[in-house]
Design a protein around this motif. Sequence first.
Motif, mmCIF file in Angstrom:
data_model
loop_
_atom_site.group_PDB
_atom_site.id
_atom_site.type_symbol
_atom_site.label_atom_id
_atom_site.label_comp_id
_atom_site.label_asym_id
_atom_site.label_seq_id
_atom_site.Cartn_x
_atom_site.Cartn_y
_atom_site.Cartn_z
ATOM 1 N N GLY A 190 0.830 -1.202 0.000
ATOM 2 C CA GLY A 190 0.000 0.000 0.000
ATOM 3 C C GLY A 190 0.861 1.246 0.000
ATOM 4 O O GLY A 190 2.084 1.184 -0.206
ATOM 5 N N PHE A 191 0.224 2.385 0.273
ATOM 6 C CA PHE A 191 0.883 3.682 0.180
ATOM 7 C C PHE A 191 0.863 4.404 1.520
ATOM 8 O O PHE A 191 -0.010 4.176 2.355
ATOM 9 C CB PHE A 191 0.182 4.561 -0.869
ATOM 10 N N SER A 192 1.835 5.289 1.677
ATOM 11 C CA SER A 192 1.805 6.230 2.793
ATOM 12 C C SER A 192 0.601 7.148 2.624
ATOM 13 O O SER A 192 0.267 7.561 1.507
ATOM 14 C CB SER A 192 3.078 7.071 2.808
ATOM 15 N N GLN A 193 -0.045 7.485 3.721
ATOM 16 C CA GLN A 193 -1.177 8.403 3.648
ATOM 17 C C GLN A 193 -0.731 9.857 3.600
ATOM 18 O O GLN A 193 -1.570 10.764 3.562
ATOM 19 C CB GLN A 193 -2.124 8.152 4.819
ATOM 20 N N ASN A 194 0.589 10.072 3.577
ATOM 21 C CA ASN A 194 1.118 11.431 3.446
ATOM 22 C C ASN A 194 1.698 11.704 2.063
ATOM 23 O O ASN A 194 2.424 12.687 1.883
ATOM 24 C CB ASN A 194 2.199 11.679 4.508
ATOM 25 N N VAL A 195 1.388 10.844 1.085
ATOM 26 C CA VAL A 195 1.834 11.113 -0.289
ATOM 27 C C VAL A 195 1.241 12.452 -0.744
ATOM 28 O O VAL A 195 0.046 12.715 -0.581
ATOM 29 C CB VAL A 195 1.387 9.978 -1.241
ATOM 30 N N HIS A 196 2.105 13.287 -1.301
ATOM 31 C CA HIS A 196 1.665 14.616 -1.750
ATOM 32 C C HIS A 196 0.911 14.493 -3.070
ATOM 33 O O HIS A 196 1.437 13.960 -4.053
ATOM 34 C CB HIS A 196 2.863 15.546 -1.934
ATOM 35 N N LEU A 197 -0.333 14.986 -3.098
ATOM 36 C CA LEU A 197 -1.120 15.019 -4.327
ATOM 37 C C LEU A 197 -1.291 16.469 -4.764
ATOM 38 O O LEU A 197 -1.583 17.335 -3.936
ATOM 39 C CB LEU A 197 -2.501 14.387 -4.102
ATOM 40 N N PRO A 198 -1.108 16.775 -6.054
ATOM 41 C CA PRO A 198 -1.211 18.153 -6.537
ATOM 42 C C PRO A 198 -2.665 18.627 -6.610
ATOM 43 O O PRO A 198 -3.324 18.538 -7.649
ATOM 44 C CB PRO A 198 -0.578 18.086 -7.928
ATOM 45 N N GLN A 199 -3.190 19.110 -5.488
ATOM 46 C CA GLN A 199 -4.585 19.534 -5.420
ATOM 47 C C GLN A 199 -4.790 20.851 -6.182
ATOM 48 O O GLN A 199 -3.965 21.755 -6.106
ATOM 49 C CB GLN A 199 -5.026 19.700 -3.967
ATOM 50 N N GLN A 200 -5.919 20.929 -6.910
ATOM 51 C CA GLN A 200 -6.227 22.112 -7.706
ATOM 52 C C GLN A 200 -7.408 22.906 -7.157
ATOM 53 O O GLN A 200 -7.634 24.041 -7.563
ATOM 54 C CB GLN A 200 -6.529 21.698 -9.150
ATOM 55 N N SER A 201 -8.196 22.308 -6.256
ATOM 56 C CA SER A 201 -9.412 22.962 -5.803
ATOM 57 C C SER A 201 -9.865 22.307 -4.500
ATOM 58 O O SER A 201 -9.409 21.215 -4.139
ATOM 59 C CB SER A 201 -10.515 22.836 -6.874
ATOM 60 N N THR A 202 -10.758 22.981 -3.783
ATOM 61 C CA THR A 202 -11.356 22.396 -2.581
ATOM 62 C C THR A 202 -12.704 21.741 -2.890
ATOM 63 O O THR A 202 -13.321 21.144 -2.017
ATOM 64 C CB THR A 202 -11.552 23.475 -1.507
ATOM 65 N N THR A 203 -13.152 21.852 -4.145
ATOM 66 C CA THR A 203 -14.403 21.217 -4.557
ATOM 67 C C THR A 203 -14.183 19.718 -4.741
ATOM 68 O O THR A 203 -13.249 19.303 -5.427
ATOM 69 C CB THR A 203 -14.915 21.821 -5.878
ATOM 70 N N ALA A 204 -15.029 18.904 -4.133
ATOM 71 C CA ALA A 204 -14.865 17.452 -4.208
ATOM 72 C C ALA A 204 -15.078 16.955 -5.638
ATOM 73 O O ALA A 204 -15.985 17.396 -6.345
ATOM 74 C CB ALA A 204 -15.846 16.764 -3.267
ATOM 75 N N CYS A 205 -14.226 16.020 -6.056
ATOM 76 C CA CYS A 205 -14.377 15.415 -7.384
ATOM 77 C C CYS A 205 -15.482 14.356 -7.355
ATOM 78 O O CYS A 205 -15.704 13.707 -6.337
ATOM 79 C CB CYS A 205 -13.076 14.745 -7.822
ATOM 80 N N GLU A 206 -16.136 14.185 -8.477
ATOM 81 C CA GLU A 206 -17.112 13.109 -8.653
ATOM 82 C C GLU A 206 -16.614 12.241 -9.810
ATOM 83 O O GLU A 206 -17.123 12.301 -10.920
ATOM 84 C CB GLU A 206 -18.502 13.667 -8.931
ATOM 85 N N PHE A 274 -11.524 8.891 -16.421
ATOM 86 C CA PHE A 274 -11.065 10.235 -16.782
ATOM 87 C C PHE A 274 -10.232 10.819 -15.643
ATOM 88 O O PHE A 274 -10.408 10.452 -14.485
ATOM 89 C CB PHE A 274 -12.252 11.152 -17.073
ATOM 90 N N PRO A 275 -9.360 11.756 -15.956
ATOM 91 C CA PRO A 275 -8.606 12.422 -14.887
ATOM 92 C C PRO A 275 -9.522 13.310 -14.055
ATOM 93 O O PRO A 275 -10.577 13.761 -14.520
ATOM 94 C CB PRO A 275 -7.574 13.260 -15.650
ATOM 95 N N GLU A 276 -9.122 13.545 -12.820
ATOM 96 C CA GLU A 276 -9.823 14.481 -11.937
ATOM 97 C C GLU A 276 -9.096 15.817 -11.997
ATOM 98 O O GLU A 276 -7.966 15.947 -11.536
ATOM 99 C CB GLU A 276 -9.848 13.953 -10.504
ATOM 100 N N ARG A 277 -9.757 16.802 -12.568
ATOM 101 C CA ARG A 277 -9.151 18.117 -12.698
ATOM 102 C C ARG A 277 -10.149 19.183 -12.244
ATOM 103 O O ARG A 277 -11.353 18.992 -12.290
ATOM 104 C CB ARG A 277 -8.705 18.388 -14.139
ATOM 105 N N PHE A 278 -9.614 20.318 -11.810
ATOM 106 C CA PHE A 278 -10.431 21.444 -11.350
ATOM 107 C C PHE A 278 -11.285 21.050 -10.144
ATOM 108 O O PHE A 278 -12.393 21.554 -9.950
ATOM 109 C CB PHE A 278 -11.314 21.983 -12.487
ATOM 110 N N CYS A 279 -10.783 20.101 -9.358
ATOM 111 C CA CYS A 279 -11.485 19.656 -8.153
ATOM 112 C C CYS A 279 -10.457 19.011 -7.224
ATOM 113 O O CYS A 279 -9.286 18.863 -7.583
ATOM 114 C CB CYS A 279 -12.604 18.672 -8.490
ATOM 115 N N GLN A 280 -10.883 18.632 -6.036
ATOM 116 C CA GLN A 280 -9.986 18.040 -5.047
ATOM 117 C C GLN A 280 -9.787 16.558 -5.343
ATOM 118 O O GLN A 280 -10.745 15.785 -5.379
ATOM 119 C CB GLN A 280 -10.561 18.224 -3.641
#
Length: 370
Positions: A190-206, A274-280
Amino acid sequence: MEIHLILVGLLSLCSLSLSQVCNTQLLENVDFPGTDIKFEYSPDVDHCQQLCTQHPSCLFFTFIRPDWTGDLRHFYCYLKTTASGNVAVQKPLEGVTSGFALKACTPELQPCLPKVYPDVDFFGADYTALFTADHEECQRACTQDPGCQFFTFVHEDFGTETIRFKCFLKYSPSIPAPPTVRRETGVVSGFSQNVHLPQQSTTACEGKLFPSISVPQSNLKTLPGVSPDHCRALCSAHPACTFFTFDSNEFKCHLKNNKVKMETIAKEGSTTGFPERFCQLDENWLKVAHDGVTLHGSDIRFELVDDADSCQRKCTEDPLCQFYDYLTEAFSDRDFWRQCYFKRTITMPAPPKITKLEKVTSGFQLRSCV
């Protein structure tokens, strides 16, 4: 007895390897010959040191500076290690600088890289280009684009008139992708839960995934992947990825690029999305443990722990760890039972090639400097 204890203490200190001591010293015109792991390109010695720090097994390095005259290997960053953890040989050599990984210090995992480099080209890795008035505006454009990691700007007096004032935005991976993913009985990964993700927004992705659907064409890049959600994160971080297909039989994440059409076929074991863009970006995939799957290679070290949950927690607590393998009592070799392997890859901005080129300026995004 007191003298004996002092001597034991001194011997213990002397036996510490460089991997256990924070050493920020840079040795100009000193070569650490041999013991190479690989070489990467770096524009300067500080970037080379950061690459060594992020590489899982690099302990020290030698950087070939731009003033090197021995051959054409300018900007080469040789990553090195030894079994003892100590430099085997040091030799004087003009045009190089050597130093040590900062793993034992407090490393910056998203290092600020504010310098710009006149007459240096970060060659390749382009995903888009635009025209800007100067290299400062080009750097601002790169900083504002979440997918941009570095850039090259072409000045107004460059030889080819048609590309003057052109700003090339460039990409390198920022989400960890293990070098090999495969099925293995007795391993939980598995992964560390502190992996840095490049967040673009605070709006939740769907996000939406399409099971048993594949896109056979339009390949951009294929990476090892652990799950459809991990593959979606890899696609989301790549600015040229328009959709992806994850193959669960081979653990392959196929990033795709086609802005005109998406031709799909039915295929068991494949998932398209699809990629998640313009959202968290979704971070839930970081919490999932994968039973019977190994993320092979890229080991930093290992510890003995009681269970897979403890292994993930230890990985999360270690700032260098990005992913892990835990070997259970179902593993084939009992000598490895209960071992928790901490792992990582290089995820800082890393140009695939660097060359000298007059009338251009290159540099990095400044998002990490905020």
